[in-house]
Design a protein around this motif. Structure first.
Motif, short mmCIF file in Angstrom:
data_model
loop_
_atom_site.label_atom_id
_atom_site.label_comp_id
_atom_site.label_asym_id
_atom_site.label_seq_id
_atom_site.Cartn_x
_atom_site.Cartn_y
_atom_site.Cartn_z
N SER A 16 29.37 32.03 -67.25
CA SER A 16 28.56 31.88 -68.46
C SER A 16 27.35 32.81 -68.36
CB SER A 16 28.11 30.43 -68.65
OG SER A 16 29.23 29.60 -68.91
N ILE A 17 27.34 33.83 -69.19
CA ILE A 17 26.28 34.83 -69.17
C ILE A 17 25.17 34.39 -70.12
CG2 ILE A 17 25.72 37.19 -69.88
CD1 ILE A 17 27.04 36.97 -67.14
N ARG A 18 23.93 34.45 -69.65
CA ARG A 18 22.79 34.02 -70.46
C ARG A 18 21.77 35.14 -70.65
NH1 ARG A 18 24.56 29.71 -67.35
NH2 ARG A 18 25.04 27.80 -68.51
N VAL B 155 19.07 35.04 -64.56
CA VAL B 155 19.98 33.89 -64.63
C VAL B 155 21.45 34.31 -64.57
CG1 VAL B 155 18.39 32.35 -65.81
CG2 VAL B 155 19.84 33.88 -67.15
N ASN B 156 21.73 35.59 -64.80
CA ASN B 156 23.11 36.05 -64.72
C ASN B 156 23.62 36.11 -63.28
OD1 ASN B 156 23.37 36.23 -67.47
ND2 ASN B 156 22.97 38.43 -67.57
N ARG B 157 22.73 35.88 -62.34
CA ARG B 157 23.16 35.85 -60.94
C ARG B 157 23.67 34.46 -60.54
NH1 ARG B 157 18.22 38.77 -60.21
NH2 ARG B 157 17.25 36.94 -59.20
N GLY C 6 22.20 22.71 -63.30
CA GLY C 6 20.93 22.81 -64.01
C GLY C 6 19.80 23.31 -63.12
N PHE C 7 19.72 22.77 -61.89
CA PHE C 7 18.66 23.20 -60.98
C PHE C 7 18.82 24.67 -60.61
CE2 PHE C 7 18.26 18.59 -59.27
CZ PHE C 7 17.45 18.26 -60.34
N GLY C 8 20.07 25.09 -60.39
CA GLY C 8 20.31 26.49 -60.04
C GLY C 8 19.92 27.43 -61.16
N LEU C 9 20.25 27.04 -62.39
CA LEU C 9 19.91 27.87 -63.56
C LEU C 9 18.40 27.96 -63.73
CD1 LEU C 9 20.60 29.34 -66.22
CD2 LEU C 9 20.72 27.10 -67.30
N TYR C 10 17.73 26.81 -63.67
CA TYR C 10 16.29 26.81 -63.91
C TYR C 10 15.53 27.53 -62.81
CZ TYR C 10 16.28 23.88 -68.08
OH TYR C 10 16.43 23.42 -69.36
N GLU C 11 16.02 27.44 -61.59
CA GLU C 11 15.36 28.16 -60.50
C GLU C 11 15.41 29.66 -60.74
OE1 GLU C 11 15.53 28.63 -55.61
OE2 GLU C 11 16.99 27.35 -56.65
N LEU C 12 16.57 30.18 -61.13
CA LEU C 12 16.70 31.61 -61.40
C LEU C 12 15.87 32.02 -62.62
CD1 LEU C 12 20.52 32.13 -60.75
CD2 LEU C 12 18.64 33.19 -59.47
N ALA C 13 15.75 31.10 -63.58
CA ALA C 13 14.98 31.40 -64.80
C ALA C 13 13.48 31.27 -64.57
CB ALA C 13 15.42 30.47 -65.92
N GLY C 14 13.09 30.78 -63.40
CA GLY C 14 11.67 30.61 -63.11
C GLY C 14 11.06 29.40 -63.78
N ASP D 236 8.26 21.35 -65.86
CA ASP D 236 7.65 22.26 -66.85
C ASP D 236 8.45 22.16 -68.14
OD1 ASP D 236 6.60 24.32 -68.37
OD2 ASP D 236 6.42 25.71 -66.69
N LYS D 237 8.06 21.23 -69.00
CA LYS D 237 8.81 20.98 -70.22
C LYS D 237 8.79 22.15 -71.18
CE LYS D 237 8.25 15.96 -70.05
NZ LYS D 237 7.77 14.74 -70.78
N ALA D 238 7.67 22.85 -71.25
CA ALA D 238 7.56 23.99 -72.17
C ALA D 238 8.51 25.11 -71.77
CB ALA D 238 6.13 24.50 -72.22
N ALA D 239 8.56 25.41 -70.47
CA ALA D 239 9.45 26.46 -69.99
C ALA D 239 10.91 26.04 -70.15
CB ALA D 239 9.15 26.79 -68.54
N GLY D 240 11.19 24.75 -69.91
CA GLY D 240 12.55 24.27 -70.10
C GLY D 240 12.99 24.37 -71.54
N GLN D 241 12.09 24.05 -72.46
CA GLN D 241 12.39 24.16 -73.89
C GLN D 241 12.65 25.61 -74.27
OE1 GLN D 241 13.41 22.71 -76.49
NE2 GLN D 241 11.78 22.25 -77.96
N ALA D 242 11.85 26.52 -73.73
CA ALA D 242 12.04 27.95 -74.03
C ALA D 242 13.39 28.43 -73.55
CB ALA D 242 10.92 28.76 -73.38
N GLN D 243 13.82 27.95 -72.38
CA GLN D 243 15.13 28.36 -71.87
C GLN D 243 16.25 27.78 -72.72
OE1 GLN D 243 15.90 30.57 -69.54
NE2 GLN D 243 18.09 30.22 -69.90
N ARG D 244 16.10 26.53 -73.17
CA ARG D 244 17.12 25.94 -74.03
C ARG D 244 17.22 26.68 -75.36
NH1 ARG D 244 15.14 21.28 -71.56
NH2 ARG D 244 13.58 20.92 -73.18
#
Length: 223
Positions: free
Chosen positions: A12-14, A203-205, A95-103, A108-116
């Motif tokens: 899944s490419i993001r 996150v593509n990694r 989820g943890f792996g994705l968010y870690e790569l996304a920083g 951090d709810k704001a950053a999580g919302q931005a990623q979603r």
């Protein structure tokens, strides 16, 4: 590439590059995917392709609705109503792996919302695909649909493209239906972003693990 390479490299490419995907290429991969099996060959899939200005309009409307908290109930349950192991642990690891790569730091709810919200940008992919199924189809046709979706993703790999299947769009199926003119007698199954992966997007990694055969395969006794 051969089918084993396509299976191993599909993910899944993001994050996509803006490179356009010619209509001839889209038609080629969809025609190939249409060879997917279905019970009695009923082929229960419908595909809506969106690009350009229409895609941008859909992104703008859904992002605004999501930020306003205007999600609508999904028309089918994608996940179990009650999580249990081993599925909960697998979900969390992803989820943890994705968010870690996304920083995105935990909490951090704001950053999580931005990623979603990136879902509704199609992760910058130039092509969005939406899949619908007639409401009177039963579970067997949903199994068929899964094989069709996988066929699209593998055909894309064969053409040097990548994808991200997205159930997130089902939270706004009302807007998707209105903007794309989808029929009321069809249910939105999911969306999918398609294009050329951007290797510079962290996150593509992400490479998710798969359970070993011993966890899900039972071989009968040899004669």
């Amino acid at each position: 590439m051969d089918v084993f390479e396509a299976l191993a490299s599909r993910r899944s490419i993001r994050g996509f590059r803006p490179d356009p995907v010619p209509r001839a290429t889209l038609e080629r991969l969809l025609e190939a995917a249409a060879r997917a099996p279905s019970g009695s060959n009923i082929q229960p899939w419908h595909v809506r392709v969106t690009q350009g200005a229409e895609q941008a309009r859909l992104t703008a409307e859904v992002r605004a609705a999501h930020l306003a908290g205007a999600m609508v109930p999904r028309e089918y349950h994608y996940y179990p109503r009650q999580w249990r192991e081993p599925y909960q642990a697998r979900r969390r690891a992803c989820g943890f792996g994705l968010y870690e790569l996304a920083g995105v730091a935990r909490g951090d709810k704001a950053a999580g919302q931005a990623q979603r919200l990136r879902n509704f940008d199609f992760f910058d992919a130039p092509v969005g695909l939406f899949f619908t199924i007639d409401r009177d189809m039963e579970q067997g046709s949903w199994l068929d649909y899964g094989m069709f979706l996988q066929s699209i993703m593998l055909a894309a790999r064969g053409l040097g493209l990548d994808t991200c299947p997205q159930a997130a769009w089902c939270d706004h199926h009302d807007i998707v239906r209105r903007v794309l003119g989808l029929r009321d007698d069809q249910m939105l199954v999911c969306g999918m972003s398609l294009g050329v992966a951007d290797p510079d997007v962290a996150v593509n990694r992400l490479v998710t693990e798969r359970a070993p055969l011993a966890d899900f395969v039972t071989f009968g006794t040899e004669a």
